[in-house]
Design a protein around this motif. Structure first.
Motif, mmCIF file in Angstrom:
data_model
loop_
_atom_site.group_PDB
_atom_site.id
_atom_site.type_symbol
_atom_site.label_atom_id
_atom_site.label_comp_id
_atom_site.label_asym_id
_atom_site.label_seq_id
_atom_site.Cartn_x
_atom_site.Cartn_y
_atom_site.Cartn_z
ATOM 1 N N THR A 227 17.460 -4.184 -54.761
ATOM 2 C CA THR A 227 16.309 -3.033 -54.774
ATOM 3 C C THR A 227 15.532 -2.471 -53.342
ATOM 4 N N SER A 228 16.658 -2.473 -52.444
ATOM 5 C CA SER A 228 16.101 -1.240 -51.225
ATOM 6 C C SER A 228 16.901 0.428 -51.894
ATOM 7 N N PHE A 229 17.275 0.073 -52.778
ATOM 8 C CA PHE A 229 17.639 1.690 -53.150
ATOM 9 C C PHE A 229 17.183 1.731 -54.873
ATOM 10 N N GLY A 230 16.287 1.566 -55.160
ATOM 11 C CA GLY A 230 14.638 1.480 -55.919
ATOM 12 C C GLY A 230 15.336 0.607 -57.556
ATOM 13 N N THR A 231 14.319 1.118 -58.550
ATOM 14 C CA THR A 231 13.909 0.955 -59.119
ATOM 15 C C THR A 231 15.353 0.978 -60.634
#
Length: 500
Positions: free
Chosen positions: A292-296
């Motif tokens: 999730t820290s790398f985006g949707t």
């Protein structure tokens, strides 16, 4: 039923009343402990694979319809899965303990204890599922906040998760129904039940997701509503079948009074299995947190890729279940050499089958991802990269599934727990964190941690199997001791009976 536990004597405890199970059915399954191995393995594995294909169809149908809502909706379902898996794992360790005992008792022809263990385990699982469902429903917002879910995903994930927790008891009960029948070698009946409910789910999903007539559109939550509804039907049918007692095992009302001696035993066996499942689930949550820290887009790619991976794992899961049943029954019958042959043949088949699937997926990855998310090119590209990185390690996953099933069938729950802890927390998550956060690989570092961990664990599991310590573990008494206990219960022998 009320209070009967408190007035039972130790004599009655030691051997539950004789079963009224169908004797011809037991005779039909004698072939599982004798004769050629491959036909027995195929006889069990094929229906189990079909049943697992149909079970996976629940998630695939949800993914198919939810994918029409866009990448945010797919991410909402994906981020919910690890949390649900954690709660399910906490309870299903005890189901694994019950099904292992059932297989060994059935192999030893101790049908009274087969019925007793089945009844007690279903009672225990039902109570645990109610507790976990309530706790999970209340704590759902806390779980999602801890995962750092994006605001555009949070609402759908919360509604999907809460509906799923409401229906958790049906999921647990039907899983246990399948485990009970699998332990006695009856694997076809659940296939018919799941087939009917999957067809119904395919019809209900778009109705509840998009709405129709008086049915309001519920979006992502609609997929969970449809699935819970169909799973409740499956669970009710399963209970009626077990009460009827036609298929080698019967639920008796007298056995639904808590037997604290069995429950303590189930906790001793089931606790390591619950820790194993929980460690795996927590590993998924930790991986989800990283992703999730790398985006949707990365989260959606992981969600679609995970759905594909689950489908590919179906043959390994079905094969491992068949191996666990065969090995458990043969250990119960003291056919250790046959159990070892089953393990070797099964692991070879598992490796070859999953490696073949990996090769196919490697070359068709973009087309597969596009089926689930047809309109989001970024997710399609990211999902294809994920699948291609992990595909060639799937053969080692097949070996892990098959050989850990052998350990579990022999009662080596602590060993399988330790293997999972090593896989998730010594190898995969540390690798994922280091490669993604402390190198230039970024999200690809998370993807690469998966095949590296799978390959290493496949090698470790093979080495442990070859050491042979699993052959020394057995959960029940010998068939002769079982017969002695039965005679004791019937008043033929007056000495204190062997504890069941």
């Amino acid at each position: 039923m009320r209070g009967s536990f408190f007035v039972r004597s130790v004599f009655t405890y030691a051997m539950p009343p004789p079963s009224r199970s169908n004797t011809p059915a037991h005779a039909r399954h004698a072939k599982l402990t004798e004769g050629p191995i491959l036909p027995s393995l195929v006889t069990l594995a094929v229906p189990l694979v079909v049943a697992n294909v149909l079970q996976a169809a629940y998630q695939l149908i949800d993914a198919f319809w939810v994918g029409r809502l866009g990448g945010n909706a797919v991410a909402a379902v994906s981020v919910s899965f690890p949390v649900m898996f954690l709660c399910i794992s906490l309870g299903l360790g005890f189901a694994i303990a019950g099904s292992t005992l059932i297989a060994q008792y059935f192999g030893a022809k101790d049908h009274a204890n087969v019925d007793h263990v089945a009844s007690q385990t279903i009672l225990l699982i039902a109570l645990i599922s109610v507790f976990l469902g309530i706790v999970g429903y209340i704590l759902s917002p806390l779980f999602l906040n801890a995962l750092g879910v994006a605001p555009d995903v949070y609402g759908g994930a919360l509604s999907f998760m809460r509906v799923s927790f409401i229906g958790l008891i049906f999921n647990f009960v039907f899983f246990m129904f399948q485990s009970v029948l699998r332990g006695v070698g009856e694997v076809k009946i659940p296939v018919y039940i799941v087939l009917g409910t999957v067809i119904l789910n395919f019809v209900l999903d778009p109705l509840f997701i998009f709405g129709w007539g008086p049915i309001p559109a519920s979006g992502v939550a609609g997929a969970a509503i449809a699935t819970v509804g169909t799973q409740s039907i499956a669970a009710i049918i399963g209970i009626f079948i077990l009460v009827g007692g036609k298929y080698s095992v019967r639920l008796h009302w007298r056995d639904l009074t808590p037997d604290w001696v069995y429950i303590k035993r189930a906790f001793r066996l089931g606790f390591p299995a619950s820790i194993e499942g929980s460690a795996r689930a927590l590993g998924l949550i930790a991986m989800t947190f990283l992703i999730t820290s790398f985006g949707t887009v990365s989260m959606a790619a992981y969600g679609v890729g995970s759905n594909i991976l689950q489908v590919v794992m179906i043959p390994a899961i079905g094969l491992s279940m068949a191996i666990a049943t065969l090995v458990g029954q043969n250990i119960g019958a003291r056919n250790m050499e046959r159990a070892a042959k089953i393990a070797r043949l099964g692991s070879i088949v598992g490796f070859v089958a999953l490696e073949a699937f990996g090769i196919i997926v490697f070359f068709t990855a973009p087309f597969i991802v596009r089926f689930f998310v047809p309109s989001d090119e970024h997710v399609i590209e990211a999902g294809a990269i994920f699948l291609r990185i992990i595909a060639f390690s799937w053969g080692f996953i097949g070996v892990q599934f098959c050989l850990t099933a052998v350990f579990r069938a022999s009662g080596n729950m602590v060993m399988t727990m330790m293997l999972t802890l090593i896989s998730q927390w010594v190898l995969q998550f540390p690798l994922a964190y280091i490669l993604s956060k402390h190198t230039s690989m970024g999200i690809d570092g998370i993807w690469w941690s998966i095949p590296i961990a799978n390959t290493l664990m496949g090698i470790i599991v093979v080495l442990i199997y070859m050491k042979g310590d699993w052959k020394k573990k057995r959960l029940i008494e010998s068939p002769q001791e079982t017969k002695l206990a039965a005679e004791t219960y019937q008043g033929i022998v007056v000495d204190e009976p062997t504890r069941a």
